[in-house]
Scaffold this motif. Structure first.
Motif, short mmCIF file in Angstrom:
data_model
loop_
_atom_site.label_atom_id
_atom_site.label_comp_id
_atom_site.label_asym_id
_atom_site.label_seq_id
_atom_site.Cartn_x
_atom_site.Cartn_y
_atom_site.Cartn_z
N UNK A 117 0.82 -1.21 0.00
CA UNK A 117 0.00 0.00 0.00
C UNK A 117 0.85 1.26 0.00
N UNK A 118 2.04 1.16 0.55
CA UNK A 118 2.99 2.26 0.38
C UNK A 118 3.34 2.42 -1.10
N UNK A 119 3.43 1.32 -1.81
CA UNK A 119 3.69 1.38 -3.25
C UNK A 119 2.58 2.14 -3.95
N UNK A 120 1.33 1.87 -3.55
CA UNK A 120 0.21 2.60 -4.11
C UNK A 120 0.32 4.09 -3.80
N UNK A 121 0.71 4.38 -2.58
CA UNK A 121 0.82 5.76 -2.14
C UNK A 121 1.75 6.56 -3.04
#
Length: 660
Positions: free
Chosen positions: A192-196
């Protein structure tokens, strides 16, 4: 240069997310060189007195393995996948960087981004997270090297053997942890950090926040690192504290980031699977009855969506009425003008129809590098729309529901990155070459012609070709564990749906989801109730006391008092020390004598422990986590992390339909 890309969940920025043996296997011929053992200084844990970096533009969490000094001038955050060959190809380059710069100048931070089409990548990531938890940085990097060297042997037996070689005393715990999904939330948090930050594929790197895509040559990395070293030294000379250097550099670089360069290799696609993507009432370009329907999820500000337009023009010229194009909005949140552009285009369509929409579409892409509200309004007027109505549509987000519906479909079918196409339901990711589109179109046109020859009407072709396609995945359900029964609530007792939230006042993802929850309460009113459950995470040192504070506010002034303090604490998560909490309590008019007694003596610890036990009974270990329960039901729909509003809305709508 190559990289592997994944279909991300949509939308990105607001969507991010959670905090939360066998014999040794001989390595096969390896695509990487295993570095020599790491020096002690290189794997030192960050000094506790330094500020956390969970709020940086490219966040770094306590569960992220690190090589190098916490105060290094340059930090490389790597999103990687243990099964990705391009990630393996990048490892010798990273080893060379470590050798060239050393741990005082360079820090490397690992984040997991296992790709869906690599079946062994996620278990390997979870095993590596377990090794880090049990053995720290040194054990993780040893396991990391063994995993890349033995990339063809990824499997539970190997993970256990590699953990043992890495120095983990209880290597057998890896097998048990994988079975129980003990470290799944850690991997999800990285995803989800990647999405961020918009990291769609592997390997992806952020050098002090500067985005470097793919397994680039050593000289490319050195050029970026050298540039950042000079900038970092200038920051230090200007007075930036060394402990805040990374956060300052990452913020500045992300604020001024140009679009990442397009990779020079084709992106992987999932063209073997047919997806049943609904067309709905989306804009269509081409004949209503065509052999091939090309559904496009795109973003008016995305440079790759812009680049593929020439290819789509060539396809329309070549195939004529055989192909129609259906537009779906997927404005990415780090493209600030993408949603206003989508709102304006929708208003143009509402006023003047599909032909005007496509005229506006073309103008927006032509002016992509100069988009502003004024430019968007000007283009809309040139397309035949009213300036006032277009401006109002952007200001009020008039078409937000329709845009979010498209984003929800993107989420359903793994179209998180833009552009993503479905050619008669077959997925094609990215700005692919024309020949790649042609291959799929020719195959699908042949299938369609076969159906027409057997009597299928042209108008029914798309439905027939996708009838047995893969639909949206079923949301995960969880049986609701026995709850303590006395929790702060927001919403009426008669609500048809209850959203149970497990959260932590120090978790940045819990703070990020707050706007989504407020949006939910506003849209659904009395139909939805939100219930707070404490789950302070052990690596958030101020979370436990903040949870005690929230409970005491609830004890003194009920839900009204709790939510008032809740809002104050999330307004500034850096102010969670005792003095900060006392100040907030006084401002809210709480009885300070009772307050001090409660916090000094841990009066509410049992309540908090009971909430944690309930979470553990449902295998909830990260924050935020939600269980959305229809009235009268004993189980509900599970949402892990600060997911986009579209995900919540879909689940709540479904729960409303089941409420008794």
């Amino acid at each position: 240069m190559k990289m592997h890309l994944r279909p991300l969940l949509a939308p990105l920025l607001l969507a991010s997310i959670a905090c939360g043996g066998g014999a040794a296997v001989a390595p096969t011929a390896a695509p990487v060189v295993v570095p020599s053992p790491l020096p002690v200084a290189a794997v030192a844990v960050a000094a506790p007195e330094l500020p956390t970096e969970t709020d940086a533009a490219v966040p770094i969490a306590p569960h992220n393995p690190t090589w190098g000094s916490r105060t290094a001038l340059v930090t490389v955050v790597e999103f990687s996948d243990f099964q990705c060959p391009y990630c393996a190809k990048a490892e010798p380059t990273l080893s060379a960087l470590r050798e060239a710069y050393g741990p005082d100048k360079l820090r490397i931070v690992w984040k997991n981004l296992p790709l869906s089409f690599h079946p062994n990548a996620r278990p390997a990531a979870e095993a590596a997270a377990g090794v880090f938890e049990m053995g720290g940085n040194r054990a993780f990097w040893a396991f990391h090297d063994l995993a890349f060297a033995g990339q063809r042997d990824l499997g539970t037996d190997s993970y256990e053997a590699w953990a043992r070689q890495a120095g983990v005393a209880d290597a057998g715990a890896i097998r048990a942890g994988l079975s129980s999904k003990k470290w799944a939330d850690v991997v999800s948090a990285d995803e989800r950090d990647a999405q961020l930050v918009g990291a769609e594929g592997t390997p992806s790197f952020f050098v002090n926040g500067v985005f470097v895509v793919g397994a680039q040559p050593l000289e490319k990395f050195k050029g970026v690192v050298d540039q950042e070293l000079a900038k970092a030294q200038a920051k230090l000379d200007a007075g930036t504290p060394r402990g805040r250097l990374y956060a300052a550099m990452a913020h500045e670089n992300r604020m001024h980031a140009p679009p990442p360069e397009e990779e020079d290799e084709e992106r992987p696609t999932d063209a073997g699977t047919v997806f049943k993507v609904p067309l709905g009432t989306s804009p269509v370009r081409g004949a209503p009855a065509s052999l091939v329907t090309l559904v496009e999820f795109a973003d008016f500000q995305c440079p790759f969506s812009g680049r593929v337009e020439a290819t789509l023009d060539a396809i329309r010229a070549k195939y004529g009425d055989k192909v129609r194009i259906v537009w779906k909005n997927q404005p990415l949140p780090f493209h600030k003008m993408a949603e206003p552009a989508a709102e304006a285009a929708a208003e143009v369509r509402a006023e003047k129809g599909d032909a005007a929409f496509w005229k506006m579409h073309d103008k927006l892409f032509a002016a992509q590098k100069d988009l502003s509200e004024a430019v968007i309004v000007k283009l809309a007027v040139e397309s035949g729309a009213s300036a006032g109505r277009v401006q109002a549509a952007m200001t009020t987000r008039k078409y937000a529901h329709a845009i979010e519906s498209d984003q929800g479909e993107a989420d359903d079918f793994g179209a998180g990155g833009t552009p993503t196409f479905f050619v008669n339901g077959r997925k094609l990711v990215g700005a692919q070459p024309e020949a790649t589109f042609d291959r799929l179109i020719d195959e699908e046109a042949a299938k369609a012609e076969g159906l027409v020859a057997k009597g299928t009407p042209l108008a029914s072709l798309y439905a027939a070709l996708t009838a047995n396609g893969q639909g949206p995945p079923e949301p995960e359900r969880k049986a609701l564990a026995a709850l303590p029964g006395l929790e702060p609530t927001r919403g009426p007792a008669t609500a048809r749906v209850t959203v149970h939230e497990w959260a932590d006042f120090q978790c940045p993802f819990c703070e990020r989801v707050e706007d989504t929850l407020k949006h939910l309460s506003k849209d659904y009113g009395t139909r939805v109730k939100i219930v707070w459950h404490d789950l302070p995470l052990s690596f958030h040192q101020d979370a436990g006391l903040a949870a005690q504070a929230g409970r005491e506010a609830f004890a003194q002034k009920g839900s009204t008092g709790f939510w008032a303090l809740h809002d104050v604490l999330f307004a500034d998560q850096k102010k969670l020390k005792r003095d900060d909490l006392d100040l907030a309590a006084r401002a809210l008019g709480l009885d300070m004598r009772r307050w001090a007694a409660a916090l000094d003596n841990g009066l509410h610890q049992r309540e908090i422990d009971d909430e944690k036990k309930a979470a553990e009974a449902m295998s909830i270990t990260g924050t935020p986590a939600f269980v959305v329960v229809p009235a009268g039901a004993g189980d509900g729909y599970f949402i892990s992390g600060a997911q986009p509003y579209t995900r919540f809305r879909k689940v709540v709508d479904r729960a409303l339909g089941e409420a008794r």
